[in-house]
Design an enzyme around this catalytic site. Structure first.
Site, PDB file in Angstrom:
ATOM      1  N   SER A   1      93.413 -49.142 -16.561  1.00 20.40           N
ATOM      2  CA  SER A   1      94.477 -48.981 -17.544  1.00 20.40           C
ATOM      3  C   SER A   1      94.746 -50.240 -18.372  1.00 20.40           C
ATOM      4  O   SER A   1      93.882 -50.719 -19.087  1.00 20.40           O
ATOM      5  CB  SER A   1      95.726 -48.529 -16.780  1.00 20.40           C
ATOM      6  OG  SER A   1      96.785 -48.292 -17.632  1.00 20.40           O
TER       7      SER A   1
ATOM      8  N   SER B   1     105.165 -55.881  -8.256  1.00 17.73           N
ATOM      9  CA  SER B   1     104.302 -54.968  -9.009  1.00 17.73           C
ATOM     10  C   SER B   1     103.392 -54.230  -8.038  1.00 17.73           C
ATOM     11  O   SER B   1     102.987 -54.774  -7.011  1.00 17.73           O
ATOM     12  CB  SER B   1     103.462 -55.771  -9.992  1.00 17.73           C
ATOM     13  OG  SER B   1     102.344 -55.021 -10.394  1.00 17.73           O
ATOM     14  N   GLY B   2     103.060 -53.007  -8.370  1.00 12.54           N
ATOM     15  CA  GLY B   2     102.100 -52.249  -7.563  1.00 12.54           C
ATOM     16  C   GLY B   2     100.712 -52.271  -8.183  1.00 12.54           C
ATOM     17  O   GLY B   2      99.791 -51.649  -7.663  1.00 12.54           O
TER      18      GLY B   2
HETATM   19  C1  LIG Z   1     107.110 -52.278 -15.481  1.00 10.11           C
HETATM   20  C2  LIG Z   1     105.896 -51.489 -15.738  1.00 10.11           C
HETATM   21  O1  LIG Z   1     105.569 -51.253 -16.902  1.00 10.11           O
HETATM   22  N1  LIG Z   1     105.191 -51.077 -14.664  1.00 10.11           N
HETATM   23  C3  LIG Z   1     103.974 -50.269 -14.785  1.00 10.11           C
HETATM   24  C4  LIG Z   1     102.887 -50.783 -13.885  1.00 10.11           C
HETATM   25  O2  LIG Z   1     103.351 -50.683 -12.558  1.00 10.11           O
HETATM   26  P1  LIG Z   1     103.768 -51.936 -11.654  1.00 10.11           P
HETATM   27  O3  LIG Z   1     103.934 -51.333 -10.283  1.00 10.11           O
HETATM   28  O4  LIG Z   1     105.041 -52.433 -12.244  1.00 10.11           O
HETATM   29  O5  LIG Z   1     102.667 -52.937 -11.785  1.00 10.11           O
HETATM   30  O6  LIG Z   1     101.714 -49.964 -14.031  1.00 10.11           O
HETATM   31  C5  LIG Z   1     101.914 -48.597 -13.658  1.00 10.11           C
HETATM   32  C6  LIG Z   1     100.584 -47.874 -13.801  1.00 10.11           C
HETATM   33  O7  LIG Z   1     100.111 -47.865 -15.109  1.00 10.11           O
HETATM   34  C7  LIG Z   1     103.008 -47.982 -14.524  1.00 10.11           C
HETATM   35  O8  LIG Z   1     103.227 -46.666 -14.101  1.00 10.11           O
HETATM   36  C8  LIG Z   1     104.281 -48.831 -14.424  1.00 10.11           C
HETATM   37  O9  LIG Z   1     105.266 -48.351 -15.277  1.00 10.11           O
HETATM   38 MG   LIG Z   2      97.142 -46.356 -18.454  1.00 13.40          MG
END
Ligand SMILES: CC(=O)N[C@H]1[C@@H](OP(=O)(O)O)O[C@H](CO)[C@@H](O)[C@@H]1O
Ligand SMILES: [Mg+2]
Length: 560
Positions: A66, A526-527
């Site tokens: 992504s 963050s994930g």
């Molecule tokens: C704040 C933010 O934009 N977080 C994003 C990001 O996740 P994180 O867990 O925050 O890394 O990537 C995900 C997958 O694309 C999306 O669903 C999510 O909204």
């Molecule tokens: Mg994407």
């Protein structure tokens, strides 16, 4: 019969990464591409087992990371209906990958046998069916080989390789594979269905071009797979000469998401690099948008008085909610009969939530980050469930009850005497609702489908980007990230809005937040990246910036 003895040479040749711990993140496995071989190998096995569990229905597997930088990659599994992997299987997929990486081959085979037994999978019944696809990253073909290595030799699976396509295209095609003769399902199925529905929708209103709402649509493709896919798609729209592309260099994967794309534009709240000067003249009347690397997210923006204005996921959700609500009113479908609501995460701007509650009078829900959570809530809580993350990742789900109610309204109109204007307006509203629901990709958030939905809404309601934006004003906000020694120490509750660990940190943050007007802030790990995210909002950007810095200082001091 599964030939496990044939698995050993494949395991030895494909799984070069050992002694590594994989974690299932917000959207599947995601990491530096160099370490992903082993988890690709096991994800192929999980996908085959998942298909067998569904009696051989098609399951999809997408290789993508992504919005992550070019050197990363990732993988996610798609259920037969086009939705994301059932959450119960996330720990299974994770355990299998970690056994392959850290334990013996025999343990790997034993765990595969355990899954088959515990999940009551009939391996002697149907054949597994898998649809695979990948984004434009350099590492994707190599990882595709690891993924596919067991599918035919071990599982005797039927594999359809869609090559390079967007994540939402593969979600949609996976669901089509289970509904239609597989020989008829290709990327053209996606293009044909969405193009023709969009045209039919605009035809109801005899709309040509962009209906004077804006001049050109400038699409930033993040130098990703969205570029060739949307170029091909849009060439058959009557508006194609007014659609211009930038950052469409997908054949140079090292430029992917580099100072461009939805994530960059949303986080930095600025234009991506590379927008040609001719589209940026003062007084221009263009609408701009940015896809992310796999085109499942989109944000819009425009320029007024030389200033950049962002129209993010919250703005898209509220645009759709207002439009659909008005259509229900025109169709004279009582709002109690079709429950319309918006699902957001803690990252939604406070102004948007306030607008939805007080101006649109719609219910809202807040879930944890990650579209799997929003999707589930939209599906279970509403008949028209509009869900968007602020970063532009989202879609709308329409329930069976929605289709029944709209159809019974159409039947009712048909029974009335001909020729009255009100009847005409009601009919138009019902037809619009039905066609609009099919311009949207209901399997998952989709930059192309969401773009069609936004354009249709603006053109039908004759709204300019400025009018869309003026419904409410975002509170100044800042999203930042910091790297800490161990992000797993950061644990949250209340849909990620409060920290429970590290101990004491939340209380210290609250003291800072309470000092500023309309202050709101939260911290979570963050994930998808090895970082901790800090979100802050408040009445003034300077206070917000200071709050964000103070929170970062607190965290870093704590981490020492
Ligand atoms: C704040 C933010 O934009 N977080 C994003 C990001 O996740 P994180 O867990 O925050 O890394 O990537 C995900 C997958 O694309 C999306 O669903 C999510 O909204
Ligand atoms: Mg994407």
């Amino acid at each position: 019969m599964l030939e496990f003895h044939a698995l050993k040479p494949l395991y030895d040749s494909q799984c070069q990464t050992r002694n590594y711990t994989y974690t299932y993140g917000t959207a599947g496995f995601r990491d530096h591409a160099d370490v992903l071989d082993t988890v690709m190998f096991t994800t192929g096995i999980v996908a085959a087992l998942r298909s067998l569990k569904h009696n051989g229905k098609f399951v999809g597997v997408m290789i993508t990371a992504s919005h992550n930088p070019p050197q990363d990659n990732g993988v996610k599994i798609i259920e037969p209906d086009g939705s994301m992997l059932l959450q119960d299987w996330e720990p299974i997929a994770t355990k299998l990958a970690n056994i392959a990486s850290n334990e013996s081959f025999d343990n790997l085979v034993n765990y595969i046998r355990d899954i088959i037994q515990e999940q009551k999978i009939d391996i002697h019944g149907s054949m597994a069916h898998i649809a695979v696809g990948m984004d434009s990253r350099e590492s994707s073909p190599r990882l595709m080989n690891c993924l596919m290595s067991t599918l035919e030799p071990i599982f005797n699976a039927i594999v359809i390789n869609h090559g390079m396509l967007t994540t939402p295209q593969l979600h949609y095609l996976t669901s089509c594979h289970n509904e239609e003769d597989i020989r008829n399902v290709s990327i053209e199925t996606y293009n044909r269905n969405f193009q023709s529905t969009f045209k039919k929708l605009l035809n109801i209103y005899n709309i040509q071009g962009f209906n004077n709402c804006f001049d050109n649509l400038i699409v930033d493709c993040a130098n990703g797979i969205g570029a060739p896919q949307f170029e091909r798609f849009s060439s058959l729209l009557s508006q194609s000469s007014m659609i211009k592309f930038t950052n469409d260099n997908y054949l140079h994967p090292e430029t992917l998401n580099e100072s461009c794309g939805a994530d960059f534009v949303k986080t930095r709240q600025t234009l991506p690099k590379g927008v040609p000067q001719e589209f940026l003249q003062d007084g221009n009347n263009n609408l701009y948008c940015s896809f992310d690397g796999d085109a499942d997210r989109i944000v819009f923006y425009y320029i007024k008085d030389s200033k950049f204005h962002l129209l993010d996921g919250d703005k898209i959700a509220t645009l759709f909610a207002k439009f659909l609500k008005e259509l229900l009113t025109t169709a004279q479908i009582p709002h109690e009969k079709i429950k319309l609501g918006i699902v957001q995460t803690a990252y939604a701007n406070g102004s948007s939530t306030n607008y939805v509650k007080t101006k649109l009078n719609c219910p809202t829900s807040c879930t944890k980050t990650g579209v799997k959570h929003l999707h589930h809530e939209a599906q279970t809580a509403y008949d028209i469930g509009i869900y968007f993350e602020a970063n532009g990742h989202g879609t709308i789900l329409f329930s069976n009850k929605f289709y029944q109610q709209v159809q019974s309204c159409i039947d009712n109109i048909m029974e009335q005497p001909n020729g009255d204007l009100e009847k005409d307006e009601r009919w138009k509203a019902c037809e619009t609702l039905l066609l609009f629901s099919r311009v949207i990709n209901q399997t998952v958030g989709d930059a192309i489908a969401d773009l069609l939905g936004v354009i249709a809404t603006l053109l039908i309601t004759k709204s300019t980007p400025d009018q869309w934006d003026n419904e409410y004003t975002d509170l100044p906000n800042l999203l930042s990230k910091i790297v800490v020694p161990d992000r797993n120490l950061f644990k949250t509750t209340d849909q990620e809005r409060k920290l429970t660990s590290p101990p004491g940190l939340q209380a210290k943050m609250d003291t800072l937040i309470n000092k500023i007007e309309n202050g709101r802030a939260f911290v979570r790990a963050s994930g998808t990246e090895d970082a901790v995210r800090i979100y802050c909002e408040g009445s003034s950007i300077n206070e917000v910036k200071k709050l964000s810095q103070d929170i970062a200082d607190l965290i870093l001091k704590d981490a020492k």
